[in-house]
Scaffold this motif. Structure first.
Motif, PDB file in Angstrom:
ATOM      1  N   TRP A  31       0.845  -1.188   0.000  1.00  0.00           N
ATOM      2  CA  TRP A  31       0.000   0.000   0.000  1.00  0.00           C
ATOM      3  C   TRP A  31       0.886   1.246   0.000  1.00  0.00           C
ATOM      4  O   TRP A  31       1.946   1.260   0.597  1.00  0.00           O
ATOM      5  N   ALA A  32       0.417   2.296  -0.670  1.00  0.00           N
ATOM      6  CA  ALA A  32       1.178   3.546  -0.697  1.00  0.00           C
ATOM      7  C   ALA A  32       0.783   4.380   0.515  1.00  0.00           C
ATOM      8  O   ALA A  32      -0.387   4.685   0.721  1.00  0.00           O
ATOM      9  N   VAL A  33       1.756   4.717   1.318  1.00  0.00           N
ATOM     10  CA  VAL A  33       1.491   5.453   2.550  1.00  0.00           C
ATOM     11  C   VAL A  33       1.606   6.947   2.281  1.00  0.00           C
ATOM     12  O   VAL A  33       2.496   7.381   1.557  1.00  0.00           O
ATOM     13  N   SER A  34       0.677   7.714   2.821  1.00  0.00           N
ATOM     14  CA  SER A  34       0.772   9.164   2.680  1.00  0.00           C
ATOM     15  C   SER A  34       0.513   9.812   4.031  1.00  0.00           C
ATOM     16  O   SER A  34      -0.082   9.210   4.928  1.00  0.00           O
ATOM     17  N   ILE A  35       0.970  11.040   4.162  1.00  0.00           N
ATOM     18  CA  ILE A  35       0.848  11.770   5.423  1.00  0.00           C
ATOM     19  C   ILE A  35       0.053  13.037   5.161  1.00  0.00           C
ATOM     20  O   ILE A  35       0.285  13.711   4.151  1.00  0.00           O
ATOM     21  N   GLU A  36      -0.894  13.342   6.064  1.00  0.00           N
ATOM     22  CA  GLU A  36      -1.720  14.536   5.891  1.00  0.00           C
ATOM     23  C   GLU A  36      -1.858  15.236   7.232  1.00  0.00           C
ATOM     24  O   GLU A  36      -1.741  14.609   8.277  1.00  0.00           O
ATOM     25  N   TRP A  51       1.073  16.234   3.120  1.00  0.00           N
ATOM     26  CA  TRP A  51       2.466  16.502   3.449  1.00  0.00           C
ATOM     27  C   TRP A  51       3.309  15.830   2.356  1.00  0.00           C
ATOM     28  O   TRP A  51       3.655  14.671   2.430  1.00  0.00           O
ATOM     29  N   GLY A  52       3.578  16.589   1.302  1.00  0.00           N
ATOM     30  CA  GLY A  52       4.318  16.032   0.170  1.00  0.00           C
ATOM     31  C   GLY A  52       3.462  15.020  -0.571  1.00  0.00           C
ATOM     32  O   GLY A  52       2.295  14.790  -0.246  1.00  0.00           O
ATOM     33  N   ALA A  53       4.038  14.416  -1.563  1.00  0.00           N
ATOM     34  CA  ALA A  53       3.333  13.404  -2.341  1.00  0.00           C
ATOM     35  C   ALA A  53       3.264  12.116  -1.534  1.00  0.00           C
ATOM     36  O   ALA A  53       4.042  11.931  -0.597  1.00  0.00           O
ATOM     37  N   PRO A  54       2.318  11.215  -1.856  1.00  0.00           N
ATOM     38  CA  PRO A  54       2.329   9.905  -1.203  1.00  0.00           C
ATOM     39  C   PRO A  54       3.681   9.232  -1.413  1.00  0.00           C
ATOM     40  O   PRO A  54       4.338   9.450  -2.421  1.00  0.00           O
ATOM     41  N   LEU A  55       4.084   8.425  -0.442  1.00  0.00           N
ATOM     42  CA  LEU A  55       5.413   7.817  -0.494  1.00  0.00           C
ATOM     43  C   LEU A  55       5.306   6.461  -1.192  1.00  0.00           C
ATOM     44  O   LEU A  55       4.941   5.471  -0.579  1.00  0.00           O
ATOM     45  N   PHE A  56       5.629   6.467  -2.464  1.00  0.00           N
ATOM     46  CA  PHE A  56       5.536   5.226  -3.234  1.00  0.00           C
ATOM     47  C   PHE A  56       6.844   4.448  -3.153  1.00  0.00           C
ATOM     48  O   PHE A  56       7.901   5.014  -2.912  1.00  0.00           O
ATOM     49  N   ASP A  57       6.772   3.157  -3.393  1.00  0.00           N
ATOM     50  CA  ASP A  57       7.960   2.306  -3.604  1.00  0.00           C
ATOM     51  C   ASP A  57       8.891   2.229  -2.408  1.00  0.00           C
ATOM     52  O   ASP A  57      10.086   2.064  -2.581  1.00  0.00           O
ATOM     53  N   LEU A  58       8.387   2.406  -1.212  1.00  0.00           N
ATOM     54  CA  LEU A  58       9.264   2.239  -0.059  1.00  0.00           C
ATOM     55  C   LEU A  58       9.242   0.781   0.384  1.00  0.00           C
ATOM     56  O   LEU A  58       8.278   0.056   0.156  1.00  0.00           O
ATOM     57  N   ALA A  61       9.793   1.100   6.926  1.00  0.00           N
ATOM     58  CA  ALA A  61       9.034   2.165   7.573  1.00  0.00           C
ATOM     59  C   ALA A  61       9.900   3.355   7.958  1.00  0.00           C
ATOM     60  O   ALA A  61       9.377   4.440   8.206  1.00  0.00           O
ATOM     61  N   ALA A  62      11.223   3.168   8.008  1.00  0.00           N
ATOM     62  CA  ALA A  62      12.097   4.261   8.456  1.00  0.00           C
ATOM     63  C   ALA A  62      11.907   5.511   7.601  1.00  0.00           C
ATOM     64  O   ALA A  62      11.922   6.630   8.118  1.00  0.00           O
ATOM     65  N   GLY A  63      11.724   5.324   6.295  1.00  0.00           N
ATOM     66  CA  GLY A  63      11.534   6.469   5.413  1.00  0.00           C
ATOM     67  C   GLY A  63      10.268   7.224   5.743  1.00  0.00           C
ATOM     68  O   GLY A  63      10.237   8.459   5.763  1.00  0.00           O
ATOM     69  N   VAL A  64       9.180   6.498   6.051  1.00  0.00           N
ATOM     70  CA  VAL A  64       7.907   7.138   6.394  1.00  0.00           C
ATOM     71  C   VAL A  64       8.030   7.825   7.752  1.00  0.00           C
ATOM     72  O   VAL A  64       7.552   8.952   7.934  1.00  0.00           O
ATOM     73  N   MET A  65       8.685   7.158   8.696  1.00  0.00           N
ATOM     74  CA  MET A  65       8.809   7.729  10.033  1.00  0.00           C
ATOM     75  C   MET A  65       9.528   9.066   9.980  1.00  0.00           C
ATOM     76  O   MET A  65       9.152  10.005  10.686  1.00  0.00           O
ATOM     77  N   GLY A  66      10.548   9.168   9.137  1.00  0.00           N
ATOM     78  CA  GLY A  66      11.266  10.432   8.979  1.00  0.00           C
ATOM     79  C   GLY A  66      10.331  11.542   8.523  1.00  0.00           C
ATOM     80  O   GLY A  66      10.350  12.652   9.054  1.00  0.00           O
ATOM     81  N   GLU A  67       9.463  11.205   7.561  1.00  0.00           N
ATOM     82  CA  GLU A  67       8.517  12.206   7.043  1.00  0.00           C
ATOM     83  C   GLU A  67       7.468  12.567   8.098  1.00  0.00           C
ATOM     84  O   GLU A  67       7.065  13.724   8.209  1.00  0.00           O
ATOM     85  N   ILE A  68       7.026  11.579   8.861  1.00  0.00           N
ATOM     86  CA  ILE A  68       6.040  11.863   9.914  1.00  0.00           C
ATOM     87  C   ILE A  68       6.627  12.831  10.922  1.00  0.00           C
ATOM     88  O   ILE A  68       5.991  13.823  11.309  1.00  0.00           O
ATOM     89  N   ALA A  70       9.034  14.935  10.423  1.00  0.00           N
ATOM     90  CA  ALA A  70       9.205  16.249   9.799  1.00  0.00           C
ATOM     91  C   ALA A  70       7.876  16.994   9.777  1.00  0.00           C
ATOM     92  O   ALA A  70       7.809  18.202  10.055  1.00  0.00           O
ATOM     93  N   CYS A  71       6.802  16.280   9.487  1.00  0.00           N
ATOM     94  CA  CYS A  71       5.474  16.910   9.432  1.00  0.00           C
ATOM     95  C   CYS A  71       5.054  17.380  10.818  1.00  0.00           C
ATOM     96  O   CYS A  71       4.537  18.479  10.980  1.00  0.00           O
ATOM     97  N   LYS A  72       5.302  16.553  11.826  1.00  0.00           N
ATOM     98  CA  LYS A  72       4.953  16.947  13.198  1.00  0.00           C
ATOM     99  C   LYS A  72       5.726  18.191  13.623  1.00  0.00           C
ATOM    100  O   LYS A  72       5.173  19.093  14.246  1.00  0.00           O
ATOM    101  N   ALA A  73       7.019  18.221  13.252  1.00  0.00           N
ATOM    102  CA  ALA A  73       7.842  19.355  13.653  1.00  0.00           C
ATOM    103  C   ALA A  73       7.365  20.627  12.963  1.00  0.00           C
ATOM    104  O   ALA A  73       7.384  21.706  13.562  1.00  0.00           O
ATOM    105  N   ALA A  74       6.932  20.498  11.710  1.00  0.00           N
ATOM    106  CA  ALA A  74       6.494  21.683  10.972  1.00  0.00           C
ATOM    107  C   ALA A  74       5.100  22.142  11.414  1.00  0.00           C
ATOM    108  O   ALA A  74       4.774  23.315  11.307  1.00  0.00           O
ATOM    109  N   HIS A  75       4.272  21.220  11.890  1.00  0.00           N
ATOM    110  CA  HIS A  75       2.902  21.578  12.292  1.00  0.00           C
ATOM    111  C   HIS A  75       2.608  21.013  13.678  1.00  0.00           C
ATOM    112  O   HIS A  75       1.810  20.085  13.823  1.00  0.00           O
ATOM    113  N   PRO A  76       3.256  21.577  14.697  1.00  0.00           N
ATOM    114  CA  PRO A  76       3.106  20.979  16.037  1.00  0.00           C
ATOM    115  C   PRO A  76       1.683  21.097  16.588  1.00  0.00           C
ATOM    116  O   PRO A  76       1.314  20.334  17.469  1.00  0.00           O
ATOM    117  N   ALA A  77       0.893  22.047  16.077  1.00  0.00           N
ATOM    118  CA  ALA A  77      -0.444  22.245  16.642  1.00  0.00           C
ATOM    119  C   ALA A  77      -1.535  21.645  15.770  1.00  0.00           C
ATOM    120  O   ALA A  77      -2.713  21.894  15.991  1.00  0.00           O
TER     121      ALA A  77
END
Lengths: 132, 314
Positions: A31-36, A51-58, A61-68, A70-77
């Motif tokens: 499944w293609a994982v995406s972050i919103e 939050w960016g394009a869906p993460l295809f071809d991973l 999970a380390a790659g997704v966790m990094g993006e999660i 980053a998204c949390k840090a950019a939008h803490p609230a």
């Protein structure tokens, strides 16, 4: 008021390791994982900010966790959720969606009443963190 | 079941183990490592330095487990590598295997290989490089990132080249996420040396520099036979002698690329064999279809004075 939508929302918040395990489950099934993220978690608000394009071809999970993170840090609230889209024929839909971050204080919803003709009442839910 | 209730090994818990002593040999035979090393020995012809390094890494894993059992610190080693060597010495082949090896030894979680070159990492305009590089790195997480001809990342003649940006991101991830991926840089020896001179950060972050030697003549013959076997062909006895002759002559001629040259030669031998069978006509049986004769080998231009000489008929 605690927002309950998506999978696991009646459970305590998932730890990082639990999120990583869920993401790995999705990746293992192709499944293609995406972050919103959003500041308006109204149940009818289907379209959160991507939050960016869906993460295809991973593969891991380390790659997704990094993006999660980053998204949390950019939008803490904001609310942050992870979606997993299954492109297999017959499904072609989101198979798993869960919240991975909530604001420190969840404001909940306010009920707006509008009186229209013939003393009819129209109701609307508005997220309290919104403009009003 | 007993393992589930045992506490995780800590400095205090396994005192009994520490006193009793550990049998490294038993630990070794219990792991997958020995059968796997035998497999490696069988699949890779020649390449002694490479095999030695893999044995070292495998041994380190077993020792690391033993250390863990007696409560010593066992950090994951840095496994980033460079593969240097002439064309056709098996760098890419080994990189493919390395991903599987490290996965089975438990150093990487997934064991897939992401093979990239400069084009996949470096963007075409400002702000394009970082997302591109990060994208590739995300895909390689849990596996091996193989950067072929890595020296192209750095272009000293153009100071505004975006390669430098990709290098910086790579270095950062190689340092901070050592558990998540292993980076292998590959390329020709002299150009890699120059690349490292201008990027000292790279050299110090890479623990394993593995040099791929050229194959010896008999090794190349064995490789050709292994290729033939893999494709369900066999060399006739006199064809084998011709093959040895071929390897010796081919080496002295320009553009010799070790096993790659042999693979190309083998492909041409198959073509010649097909044409020969076709022109002879008549009945063919299994043996004739599978056998490459001496004439298929000897028809090569290599025997007619080199690849620059006019093509031999047929």
């Amino acid at each position: 008021m605690r927002i309950t939508q998506g999978t696991f929302s009646f459970l305590p918040d998932l730890t990082k390791a639990q999120v990583a395990a869920q993401v790995q489950y999705c990746l293992d099934r192709g499944w293609a994982v995406s972050i919103e993220h959003t500041d308006d978690p109204h149940p009818r608000n289907t379209y959160w900010e991507m939050w960016g394009a869906p993460l295809f071809d991973l593969a891991d999970a380390a790659g997704v966790m990094g993006e999660i993170e980053a998204c949390k840090a950019a939008h803490p609230a904001d609310y942050v959720r992870v979606n997993a889209f299954d492109s297999a024929r017959g499904w072609e839909t989101v198979r798993l969606s869960f919240i991975v971050q909530r604001p420190a204080e969840e404001k909940g919803f306010r009920l707006d009443r509008t009186e229209v003709e013939g003393r009819t009442q129209r109701y609307a839910l508005r997220h309290r963190a919104g403009a009003l | 079941m007993s393992t589930a209730i045992l506490p995780a090994p800590t400095a205090a818990a396994p005192a009994g183990v520490a006193q009793a002593g550990l049998d490294l040999g038993a630990l070794f035979t219990q792991s997958e490592v020995p059968q796997f090393l035998a497999e490696l020995e069988r699949d890779l012809i020649g390449l002694e330095p490479v095999k030695r390094r893999i044995r070292e890494i495998a041994a380190h894993l077993v020792v690391g487990r033993a250390r863990e059992m007696v409560g010593l610190i066992c950090g994951a080693p840095t496994l980033h590598m460079t593969f240097t060597g002439n064309p056709g010495t098996g760098k890419t082949t080994v990189a493919l295997k390395m991903a599987g090896i490290l996965h089975r030894l438990g150093y990487v979680r997934r064991g897939h290989l992401v093979s990239v070159t400069r084009d996949d990492l470096v963007g075409q305009y400002i702000g394009h490089t970082a997302p591109k590089t990060k994208d590739i790195l995300k895909k390689a997480m849990g596996g091996v990132l193989f950067i072929d001809e890595a020296y192209y990342l750095y272009r000293p003649e153009n100071e505004r080249d975006y390669g430098q940006e990709a290098i910086e991101i790579l270095l950062q991830v190689m340092e901070n996420q050592r558990d998540d991926l292993v980076v292998i840089l590959a390329g020709y020896q002299d150009r890699m040396d120059r690349f490292f001179e201008s990027n000292p950060g790279f050299r110090s972050r890479i623990a394993h520099h593995i040099d791929f030697p050229d194959y010896a003549d008999d090794e190349l013959v064995r490789i050709a036979k292994a290729m033939a076997e893999g494709a369900d062909y066999a060399f006739a006895p006199e064809a084998e002698a011709a093959l040895a002759d071929y390897v010796r002559r081919r080496r002295s001629q320009p553009n010799f690329a070790n096993a790659r040259s042999i693979r190309n030669a083998f492909d041409r031998m198959r073509l010649r064999q097909s044409l020969r069978l076709f022109e002879t006509g008549g009945a063919v049986d299994r043996a004739r279809l599978a056998t490459i004769g001496a004439e298929d080998v000897r028809a090569s231009r290599v025997f007619a004075g080199g690849i620059d000489a006019p093509a031999a008929p047929g």
